[in-house]
Design a protein around this motif. Structure first.
Motif, PDB file in Angstrom:
ATOM      1  N   ARG A 131       1.916  23.975  11.800  1.00  0.00           N
ATOM      2  CA  ARG A 131       0.780  23.282  11.096  1.00  0.00           C
ATOM      3  C   ARG A 131       1.000  21.600  11.369  1.00  0.00           C
ATOM      4  N   PRO A 132      -0.022  20.755  11.581  1.00  0.00           N
ATOM      5  CA  PRO A 132       0.228  19.557  11.637  1.00  0.00           C
ATOM      6  C   PRO A 132       0.601  18.826  10.474  1.00  0.00           C
ATOM      7  N   LEU A 133       1.470  17.631  10.401  1.00  0.00           N
ATOM      8  CA  LEU A 133       1.787  17.213   9.281  1.00  0.00           C
ATOM      9  C   LEU A 133       0.659  16.161   8.687  1.00  0.00           C
ATOM     10  N   LEU A 134      -0.077  15.794   9.539  1.00  0.00           N
ATOM     11  CA  LEU A 134      -1.233  14.970   9.194  1.00  0.00           C
ATOM     12  C   LEU A 134      -2.599  16.050   9.692  1.00  0.00           C
ATOM     13  N   ASP A 135      -3.041  16.787   8.936  1.00  0.00           N
ATOM     14  CA  ASP A 135      -4.287  17.563   9.534  1.00  0.00           C
ATOM     15  C   ASP A 135      -5.585  16.948   9.255  1.00  0.00           C
ATOM     16  N   LEU A 136      -5.939  16.297  10.464  1.00  0.00           N
ATOM     17  CA  LEU A 136      -7.079  15.282  10.498  1.00  0.00           C
ATOM     18  C   LEU A 136      -8.190  16.307  11.122  1.00  0.00           C
ATOM     19  N   MET A 137      -7.997  17.390  11.648  1.00  0.00           N
ATOM     20  CA  MET A 137      -8.998  18.017  12.308  1.00  0.00           C
ATOM     21  C   MET A 137      -9.770  19.004  11.251  1.00  0.00           C
ATOM     22  N   SER A 138     -10.142  18.487  10.219  1.00  0.00           N
ATOM     23  CA  SER A 138     -10.616  19.264   9.081  1.00  0.00           C
ATOM     24  C   SER A 138     -11.609  18.565   8.285  1.00  0.00           C
ATOM     25  N   PHE A 139     -12.679  19.349   7.793  1.00  0.00           N
ATOM     26  CA  PHE A 139     -13.325  18.543   6.633  1.00  0.00           C
ATOM     27  C   PHE A 139     -12.688  18.280   5.298  1.00  0.00           C
ATOM     28  N   ASP A 140     -11.537  18.934   5.163  1.00  0.00           N
ATOM     29  CA  ASP A 140     -10.808  18.978   3.881  1.00  0.00           C
ATOM     30  C   ASP A 140      -9.715  17.972   4.175  1.00  0.00           C
ATOM     31  N   ARG A 141      -9.623  17.072   5.018  1.00  0.00           N
ATOM     32  CA  ARG A 141      -8.559  16.182   5.212  1.00  0.00           C
ATOM     33  C   ARG A 141      -8.509  15.354   3.890  1.00  0.00           C
ATOM     34  N   LYS A 142      -7.158  15.184   3.814  1.00  0.00           N
ATOM     35  CA  LYS A 142      -7.125  14.259   2.512  1.00  0.00           C
ATOM     36  C   LYS A 142      -6.971  12.685   2.932  1.00  0.00           C
ATOM     37  N   PRO A 143      -7.539  12.239   2.016  1.00  0.00           N
ATOM     38  CA  PRO A 143      -7.537  10.615   2.183  1.00  0.00           C
ATOM     39  C   PRO A 143      -6.251   9.933   2.439  1.00  0.00           C
ATOM     40  N   ALA A 144      -5.341  10.401   1.649  1.00  0.00           N
ATOM     41  CA  ALA A 144      -3.891   9.979   2.089  1.00  0.00           C
ATOM     42  C   ALA A 144      -3.467   9.974   3.390  1.00  0.00           C
ATOM     43  N   HIS A 145      -3.768  11.148   4.041  1.00  0.00           N
ATOM     44  CA  HIS A 145      -3.497  11.362   5.438  1.00  0.00           C
ATOM     45  C   HIS A 145      -4.368  10.388   6.501  1.00  0.00           C
ATOM     46  N   VAL A 146      -5.503  10.282   5.892  1.00  0.00           N
ATOM     47  CA  VAL A 146      -6.353   9.454   6.901  1.00  0.00           C
ATOM     48  C   VAL A 146      -5.721   7.928   6.543  1.00  0.00           C
ATOM     49  N   ALA A 147      -5.447   7.399   5.637  1.00  0.00           N
ATOM     50  CA  ALA A 147      -4.624   6.354   5.395  1.00  0.00           C
ATOM     51  C   ALA A 147      -3.421   6.028   6.137  1.00  0.00           C
ATOM     52  N   LEU A 148      -2.626   6.784   6.014  1.00  0.00           N
ATOM     53  CA  LEU A 148      -1.325   7.130   6.813  1.00  0.00           C
ATOM     54  C   LEU A 148      -1.867   6.897   8.417  1.00  0.00           C
ATOM     55  N   ALA A 149      -2.700   7.734   8.789  1.00  0.00           N
ATOM     56  CA  ALA A 149      -2.829   7.682  10.244  1.00  0.00           C
ATOM     57  C   ALA A 149      -3.426   6.099  10.843  1.00  0.00           C
ATOM     58  N   ARG A 150      -4.066   5.748   9.799  1.00  0.00           N
ATOM     59  CA  ARG A 150      -4.569   4.351  10.052  1.00  0.00           C
ATOM     60  C   ARG A 150      -3.348   3.412  10.048  1.00  0.00           C
ATOM     61  N   THR A 151      -2.491   3.501   9.323  1.00  0.00           N
ATOM     62  CA  THR A 151      -1.216   2.573   9.238  1.00  0.00           C
ATOM     63  C   THR A 151      -0.572   2.967  10.752  1.00  0.00           C
ATOM     64  N   LEU A 152      -0.400   4.153  11.096  1.00  0.00           N
ATOM     65  CA  LEU A 152       0.536   4.391  12.156  1.00  0.00           C
ATOM     66  C   LEU A 152      -0.403   4.047  13.490  1.00  0.00           C
ATOM     67  N   LEU A 153      -1.580   3.894  13.354  1.00  0.00           N
ATOM     68  CA  LEU A 153      -2.532   3.567  14.476  1.00  0.00           C
ATOM     69  C   LEU A 153      -2.344   1.955  14.703  1.00  0.00           C
ATOM     70  N   ARG A 154      -2.056   1.187  13.708  1.00  0.00           N
ATOM     71  CA  ARG A 154      -2.013  -0.105  13.592  1.00  0.00           C
ATOM     72  C   ARG A 154      -0.470  -0.514  14.124  1.00  0.00           C
ATOM     73  N   LEU A 155       0.466   0.385  13.357  1.00  0.00           N
ATOM     74  CA  LEU A 155       1.821   0.123  14.083  1.00  0.00           C
ATOM     75  C   LEU A 155       2.143   0.409  15.342  1.00  0.00           C
ATOM     76  N   ARG A 156       1.514   1.578  15.816  1.00  0.00           N
ATOM     77  CA  ARG A 156       1.786   2.102  17.245  1.00  0.00           C
ATOM     78  C   ARG A 156       0.950   1.096  18.404  1.00  0.00           C
ATOM     79  N   HIS A 157      -0.341   0.849  18.061  1.00  0.00           N
ATOM     80  CA  HIS A 157      -1.080   0.387  19.072  1.00  0.00           C
ATOM     81  C   HIS A 157      -1.674  -1.180  18.771  1.00  0.00           C
ATOM     82  N   GLY A 158      -1.381  -1.435  17.638  1.00  0.00           N
ATOM     83  CA  GLY A 158      -2.219  -3.062  17.229  1.00  0.00           C
ATOM     84  C   GLY A 158      -1.178  -4.073  17.059  1.00  0.00           C
ATOM     85  N   ARG A 159       0.006  -3.969  17.668  1.00  0.00           N
ATOM     86  CA  ARG A 159       0.857  -4.978  17.585  1.00  0.00           C
ATOM     87  C   ARG A 159       1.170  -5.422  18.975  1.00  0.00           C
TER      88      ARG A 159
END
Length: 488
Positions: A460-488
Motif C-alpha cells: 500500500r502506498p504511503l501517500l494514497d493519492l489515487m483515491s477520492f478518499d485521499r487525506k488533505p494531509a497527504h496532499v499537502a505533503l505531496a505538494r511539499t515533496l513536489l516543491r523540494l524535488r522539482h521546484g529548486r
C-alpha cells in the motif's frame, strides 16, 4: 515484363527470356493467405523465444544450403552478376541469424524503475507480437531488403505474408518454399504473387502492419490505403545519397567507394551513391581517379542491365538535363543509355537544381560537384528532400564524426560506403522522402512488436493519492515533496 491477368511472367531483363510463370493472387487469395497466417500466428507466437529461434535457424540453414540455387534465380530475374546475388544472400542470412538470436534480449519482459511516486509498484515492460505483418518487397535487392522486415517480424513472433516485386516473383516464391519444406502444416511465412493490385489487396486485407519498400509515389498509395483501417506502416522509399570528400581524405579509397557505390548493381541501390561533394582543393585529383576507375567498369560483366525498363527513360532524362544545364561528362554521356544496359556516367559541375541532383536516378550515374569545404559539402548534401544514407571520407575521425551527426539521413558510413548494411545490430531507414520507421537491429525488432506496460502493486502506498478518499494531509505533503524535488 509481365502479364498480370491470370499469370505473371517473370523475364530475364537482359535477354527477355521467360524465367518463370506464376499464378496471380486475387484479392480473395490474399485474404485467404492472411487468414491462414492469423491461425499460424497463434502457433508461432505460442512457441516462445527459444522455439521460434530454433525454427528460424533451421530456415537459415536451408537458405544457406540453397544459396547457389537462389543466387542463380536472382541473377536470372534481376540480371545482377551471380557474385552480387550471393553477397546479397550472405547479408540476408546474417540478419536472419541476428534477429533470431537477439529477439528475446530485445523484446523479452524486463523490470524498469518505477520512480519515487510509484515506489509501491513493480513496473514491467514487455513487447508482444502484432499478429500478421504484410511485407511488400522491391526488385533491386529481392532477398536482402525484404528479409530485413521478414526476419525481424518473424523473430518478434508475427506471421508474415510477403508480396515480392512483380519483377522477382520467383525469388519470393523460393524463400517461402524453403519454409514450407520445413513445416508445411504451419504457414507463418507465406508469399502472394502479383503486381500493384495484389499489393493493394494486401494493404486492405486486415494485416496488423505493412512494411513497404519502393518509390515515394507508391508509398503514398500504400499509406492512403492503410489509413482507412489505421494500419501502421514502415516505409523505405529510396534516396539521393551523397558521398562527401574532405580535403584530407584518402582519395584512392574515396574514389573506389564512389565508383562502387554509384555503379554497383547498375546504380539500382537506394542507399548507394548518386552525388559526390568534394573539397575544391582535391576536386581535380578525385575526378581524375574516379574517371580512371570508372573506365574499367563494364556493363554486362561488372553489373547487369536495368531491371525495370521504364527506368531507362528516367536515367536518360537526368543525364540530358545535367548536360543541358552546363554539366560536363567526364565519363560516358547521352550515348551511355543502350537498352537494356547503361554504361557508367560521371558528370561534373551540375547545377544543384538539376533533376540529376534533386531526383532519384536509380542508374549507374554519378554527379560530382565542388564544395568550398567540409561544412559546405554537408550543407549541400542536406539540401535534398531525401535522407536515407551518406558517406564521408576524411582522415580526421573527430571531424568526420561531427559532420556525420550534422547529416540529415538515417545512416552514415565513414571512410566506406554501405558500411551499415552488413551490421545487423544497426537500424536502417530514412527521413523525409526516404520514408520512416526502421528495420534491422533492436529498433527493427521493436518495429514489429507492441510495447505493453504492466504494473503490480507491491504494498500500500504511503501517500494514497489515487483515491477520492485521499487525506488533505497527504496532499499537502505531496505538494511539499513536489516543491523540494522539482521546484529548486
Amino acid at each position: 515484363m509481365t502479364s498480370v491477368q491470370e499469370t505473371l511472367r517473370s523475364l530475364d531483363p537482359a535477354t527477355g527470356e521467360v524465367v518463370g510463370e506464376y499464378p496471380v493472387a486475387t484479392a480473395e487469395d490474399v485474404r485467404a493467405a492472411v487468414d491462414r497466417a492469423r491461425e499460424a500466428a497463434r502457433w508461432w507466437s505460442g512457441l516462445g523465444w527459444s522455439g521460434r529461434r530454433s525454427w528460424l535457424r533451421r530456415w537459415k540453414r536451408a537458405l544457406a544450403q540453397g544459396a547457389g540455387e537462389l543466387a542463380g534465380l536472382m541473377s536470372a530475374e534481376t540480371g545482377k552478376p551471380l557474385d552480387d546475388a550471393l553477397l546479397e544472400i550472405m547479408l540476408a542470412v546474417e540478419h536472419l541469424d541476428w534477429a533470431a538470436g537477439h529477439a528475446e534480449r530485445v523484446l523479452g519482459p524486463r523490470r524498469v524503475p518505477a520512480g519515487l511516486l510509484a515506489a509501491h509498484q513493480a513496473a514491467t515492460l514487455e513487447y508482444q507480437p502484432m499478429g500478421v505483418v504484410g511485407v511488400i518487397g522491391p526488385w533491386n535487392y529481392p532477398v536482402y531488403t525484404p528479409m530485413g522486415s521478414i526476419s525481424y517480424a518473424l523473430a518478434a513472433g508475427n506471421a508474415v505474408v510477403f508480396k515480392p516485386s512483380e519483377y522477382t516473383p520467383g525469388t519470393g516464391r523460393w524463400l517461402a518454399d524453403r519454409w514450407a519444406e520445413l513445416r508445411p502444416e504451419e504457414p507463418p511465412f507465406q508469399v502472394v504473387i502479383g503486381d500493384g493490385a495484389t499489393g493493394a489487396s494486401l494493404c486492405a486485407s486486415g494485416v496488423d502492419k505493412v512494411a513497404f519498400t519502393g518509390s515515394g509515389a507508391t508509398a503514398r498509395n500504400v499509406l492512403a490505403s492503410c489509413a482507412e483501417s489505421l494500419t501502421p506502416v514502415v516505409a523505405e522509399c529510396g534516396g539521393k545519397d551523397a558521398l562527401i570528400v574532405a580535403a584530407d581524405a584518402d582519395l584512392d579509397a574515396a574514389a573506389q567507394a564512389a565508383v562502387f557505390g554509384a555503379f554497383g548493381n547498375a546504380g539500382q541501390t537506394c542507399a548507394g551513391v548518386e552525388r559526390a561533394y568534394v573539397d575544391e582543393s582535391v576536386f581535380g585529383e578525385f575526378v581524375r581517379r574516379v574517371e580512371e576507375l570508372a573506365g574499367r567498369v563494364q556493363p554486362g560483366s561488372s553489373y547487369g542491365p536495368i531491371t525495370m525498363p521504364g527506368q531507362l527513360d528516367v536515367i536518360g532524362r537526368h543525364i540530358g538535363d545535367a548536360l543541358d544545364r552546363g554539366g560536363k561528362a567526364v565519363v560516358g554521356g547521352r550515348e551511355s543509355v543502350r537498352a537494356p544496359f547503361v554504361a557508367p556516367v560521371v558528370v561534373t559541375g551540375v547545377p544543384e537544381d538539376s533533376a540529376a541532383v534533386t531526383e532519384e536516378t536509380f542508374g549507374p550515374t554519378l554527379v560530382v560537384n565542388r564544395a568550398r569545404d567540409l561544412d559546405h559539402a554537408v550543407d549541400l548534401a542536406n539540401e535534398s528532400r531525401y535522407g536515407l544514407a551518406a558517406s564521408i571520407f576524411s582522415r580526421d575521425r573527430r571531424t568526420a564524426e561531427t559532420a556525420a551527426r550534422r547529416l540529415r539521413c538515417g545512416g552514415v558510413s565513414i571512410n566506406s560506403v554501405l558500411g551499415f548494411a552488413a551490421v545487423p545490430s544497426l537500424p536502417f531507414g530514412g527521413v523525409g522522402e526516404s520514408g520512416f520507421g526502421r528495420i534491422h537491429g533492436a529498433d527493427g525488432l521493436r518495429e514489429f512488436a507492441r510495447a505493453k506496460s504492466v504494473t503490480r502493486q507491491r504494498f500500500r502506498p504511503l501517500l494514497d493519492l489515487m483515491s477520492f478518499d485521499r487525506k488533505p494531509a497527504h496532499v499537502a505533503l505531496a505538494r511539499t515533496l513536489l516543491r523540494l524535488r522539482h521546484g529548486r
